[in-house]
Scaffold this active site. Structure first.
Site, PDB file in Angstrom:
ATOM      1  N   ASN A 132       0.826  -1.208   0.000  1.00 21.75           N
ATOM      2  CA  ASN A 132       0.000   0.000   0.000  1.00 21.75           C
ATOM      3  C   ASN A 132       0.859   1.256   0.000  1.00 21.75           C
ATOM      4  O   ASN A 132       0.483   2.273  -0.572  1.00 21.75           O
ATOM      5  CB  ASN A 132      -0.915   0.000   1.223  1.00 21.75           C
ATOM      6  CG  ASN A 132      -1.778   1.245   1.277  1.00 21.75           C
ATOM      7  OD1 ASN A 132      -2.659   1.444   0.447  1.00 21.75           O
ATOM      8  ND2 ASN A 132      -1.484   2.134   2.225  1.00 21.75           N
ATOM      9  N   ASP A 203       1.510   6.604   0.245  1.00 28.75           N
ATOM     10  CA  ASP A 203       0.793   5.568  -0.510  1.00 28.75           C
ATOM     11  C   ASP A 203       1.335   5.443  -1.923  1.00 28.75           C
ATOM     12  O   ASP A 203       1.528   6.448  -2.614  1.00 28.75           O
ATOM     13  CB  ASP A 203      -0.699   5.913  -0.609  1.00 28.75           C
ATOM     14  CG  ASP A 203      -1.444   5.583   0.660  1.00 28.75           C
ATOM     15  OD1 ASP A 203      -1.021   6.045   1.732  1.00 28.75           O
ATOM     16  OD2 ASP A 203      -2.458   4.857   0.578  1.00 28.75           O
ATOM     17  N   ASP A 233      -0.391  -6.817   3.320  1.00 27.30           N
ATOM     18  CA  ASP A 233      -0.753  -5.823   4.322  1.00 27.30           C
ATOM     19  C   ASP A 233      -1.702  -4.769   3.750  1.00 27.30           C
ATOM     20  O   ASP A 233      -1.543  -4.340   2.605  1.00 27.30           O
ATOM     21  CB  ASP A 233       0.550  -5.146   4.800  1.00 27.30           C
ATOM     22  CG  ASP A 233       0.305  -4.096   5.866  1.00 27.30           C
ATOM     23  OD1 ASP A 233      -0.215  -4.459   6.937  1.00 27.30           O
ATOM     24  OD2 ASP A 233       0.608  -2.911   5.630  1.00 27.30           O
ATOM     25  N   HIS A 237      -6.809  -0.645   1.929  1.00 30.84           N
ATOM     26  CA  HIS A 237      -6.428   0.745   1.667  1.00 30.84           C
ATOM     27  C   HIS A 237      -5.701   0.939   0.338  1.00 30.84           C
ATOM     28  O   HIS A 237      -5.253   2.042   0.042  1.00 30.84           O
ATOM     29  CB  HIS A 237      -5.545   1.261   2.817  1.00 30.84           C
ATOM     30  CG  HIS A 237      -6.229   1.132   4.153  1.00 30.84           C
ATOM     31  ND1 HIS A 237      -7.217   1.993   4.565  1.00 30.84           N
ATOM     32  CD2 HIS A 237      -6.098   0.202   5.127  1.00 30.84           C
ATOM     33  CE1 HIS A 237      -7.655   1.616   5.757  1.00 30.84           C
ATOM     34  NE2 HIS A 237      -6.994   0.537   6.118  1.00 30.84           N
ATOM     35  N   GLU A 269      -4.906  -8.865   4.227  1.00 28.30           N
ATOM     36  CA  GLU A 269      -5.487  -8.191   5.387  1.00 28.30           C
ATOM     37  C   GLU A 269      -6.484  -7.141   4.903  1.00 28.30           C
ATOM     38  O   GLU A 269      -6.080  -6.107   4.372  1.00 28.30           O
ATOM     39  CB  GLU A 269      -4.393  -7.507   6.218  1.00 28.30           C
ATOM     40  CG  GLU A 269      -4.975  -6.802   7.429  1.00 28.30           C
ATOM     41  CD  GLU A 269      -4.166  -5.582   7.901  1.00 28.30           C
ATOM     42  OE1 GLU A 269      -4.298  -5.222   9.079  1.00 28.30           O
ATOM     43  OE2 GLU A 269      -3.421  -4.993   7.094  1.00 28.30           O
TER      44      GLU A 269
END
Ligand code: CA
Length: 530
Positions: A132, A203, A233, A237, A269
């Site tokens: 991410n 990001d 991970d 997002h 996740e």
């Protein structure tokens, strides 16, 4: 090499499993495992510098799985390492180099040895892959920000070429703007960048095909180092608030790694409710089952209320929803992880409940994830550092015990003194011995992990009862989730079944008496057809 390993795993996995020898079942090489999550910096320190390291993990592999009968080993067959790549932070979720090992943990040779040792013992090794965002110290980000030029861009938001007149491709790796937007942080040059998790974690723009080429290279690199897969991970997002784009990215990544090796295992996740999880599930093997985990999750709630029946219905319903969106989905059950208060705390320190929760989630369909220290009842809550305290192999002997993270609360560190592996190995009634027994029992019946679940209703709402069927095999699981004794009549649906294994989290013993099954409070029975 990879092919040879895959072939060997295939040969091992197609071997007949016959422990109680009621009936032989053949397991096809697959991705079903009991994983163990390790924060490397907190596990075992091999060189006495106060920091857990990869050689420390190697030193303690026998504790996880000795490759043999596991008489004094937990018996897990999967290992998830939290990030091991170079990073300025203690937790290493902000990566500065995707192709190396953080020197605090050791070097690449140590990693390769760990991978080889895991392979020898039949342990699938997966590593955390943080896609991410990078660190704000990553060379990509440093290069991009050096190219940003402060110049007026007119009425519209600057396009990249306005921001980076030198056409530096790294400017397109991140989300830059000349105005302050929500979750954007200022660069030293007066521009702004998206940092969902803070200014130290800019990001990545995962829609940029060039970024995807980088990611594919990184994945191939680690597969070449012997990892069996990745824990992805922060997949919620990747594209904030856009499940469809997140799912597309996960599918793309799955295709990339599976083109290297179809046996690669991915678990993502997506820390969200069940509905959101389902929107992400299409293309990836597993997603952590957050709705059943945590202090307010279904397992803890069922235990607090002593109500198992509602839980078996939820297990059936959740599995059928998963299989609908992805026929190859493998659920990933757990109770807590490095971001969540440790479960021994939210189960109130009641050993019976801690053990019962373990039996419940370890016997759910799919894969399971034990967070290091959970199997001995370690505690930790509040700030993240408290959830990542040193693994307590011994309370008496501090050799090899890493220092706690700098900001951990001293009283929480002290609270874990006295909880330790060495003592629990000597105690047949310990939480650790219970975990070991539960894992052994589960592995004896491959249909427990792999089967399709049907909930069974009895007249006792404390009981969580279901049958799990896989090929010609079926196992009946009964959890008594209250502290009261329970009696189950072995008639009707249960006629012709025999007690094939049991666990007693609350002490006592599960027995058959005539045509009845007698279960003490907090116990588990596995029944099979005669
Ligand atoms: Ca060390």
């Amino acid at each position: 090499m990879t092919k040879i390993i895959a072939l060997l795993i295939g040969l091992i996995m197609t071997a007949s499993v016959c422990v109680s020898c009621e009936k032989v079942i053949t397991v096809i090489g697959d991705k079903y495992r009991n994983f163990y999550e390790i924060y490397v910096g907190g596990f075992y320190d091999s060189d006495g510098d106060g920091m857990g390291d990869l050689r420390g993990v190697i030193r303690k592999l026998d504790y996880l799985n000795d490759g043999g009968e596991n008489k004094n080993s937990l018996g897990v067959d999967g290992l998830w390492l939290m990030p091991v790549m170079p990073s300025p932070s203690y937790h290493k979720y902000d990566v500065t180099d995707y192709y190396a090992i953080d020197s605090a943990y050791g070097g690449m040779a140590d990693f390769e040895e760990l991978a080889a040792q895991c392979d020898k013992r039949g342990i699938m090794l997966i590593i955390d892959l943080v896609l991410n965002h990078t660190s704000n110290q990553h060379p990509w980000f440093l290069s991009a920000t050096a190219s940003l030029k402060h110049q007026p861009c007119g009425q519209d938001t600057c396009v990249y070429d306005d921001l980076c007149p030198d056409h530096n491709p790294y400017c397109r790796y991140y989300y830059f703007s000349d105005e302050k937007l929500p979750d954007y942080y200022e660069t030293s040059g007066g521009y702004y960048y998206l940092g969902t998790f803070g200014g130290h974690m800019p990001d990545l723009d995962l829609s940029n095909p060039v970024v995807r080429i980088e990611i594919a290279d990184i994945a191939r690199f680690w597969l070449g180092k012997g990892v069996g897969g990745f824990r992805l991970d922060a997949a919620l997002h990747y594209f904030e608030g856009n499940a469809a784009k997140n799912a597309e990215f996960l599918s793309w990544f799955t295709t990339i790694v599976e083109s290297e090796n179809p046996d690669v295992y991915l678990v993502a996740e997506v820390w969200a409710d069940g509905g959101t999880l389902l929107q992400h599930y299409g293309g990836v093997d597993s997603m952590f089952n957050f709705p059943f985990a945590q202090s307010q999750g279904y397992i803890a709630a069922a235990l607090r209320q002593g109500q198992g029946q509602i839980l078996s219905k939820r297990i059936e319903s959740w599995q059928s929803q998963l299989l609908e969106v992805n026929p190859n989905a493998i659920d990933a059950a757990f109770v807590s992880n490095h971001d969540i208060s440790r479960s021994a705390g939210f189960f109130g320190g009641d050993t019976r409940v801690i053990k019962m929760a373990a039996a419940v989630y370890l016997f759910m369909p799919g894969n399971t994830f034990i967070y290091y220290g959970e199997e001995i009842g370690m505690t930790g809550s509040g700030k993240d550092e408290n959830k990542r305290l040193p693994m307590m192999f011994s309370s008496k002997d501090a050799a090899g015990r890493p220092d706690p993270p700098n900001d951990a609360d001293p009283d929480q560190v002290l609270r874990n003194l006295g909880i330790d592996v060495n003592e629990q190995l000597k105690d047949k009634q310990s939480i650790l011995r219970f975990y070991m027994e539960a894992i052994k029992l589960k592995n004896r019946y491959p249909e427990i992990a792999r089967g399709v679940v049907a909930s069974i209703e009895t007249d006792n709402p404390a009981l969580c009862v279901f049958v799990t069927a896989y090929g010609e095999e079926a196992a009946y699981i009964i959890h008594n989730m209250s502290g009261e004794n329970a009696t189950v009549s072995l008639t009707g649906e249960f006629a012709g079944l025999k007690l094939s294994g049991s666990l007693a989290a609350g002490g006592g013993k599960v027995k058959t008496a005539g045509s009845h099954l007698v279960m003490p409070g907090y116990s588990t029975a596995v029944l099979k057809k005669r």
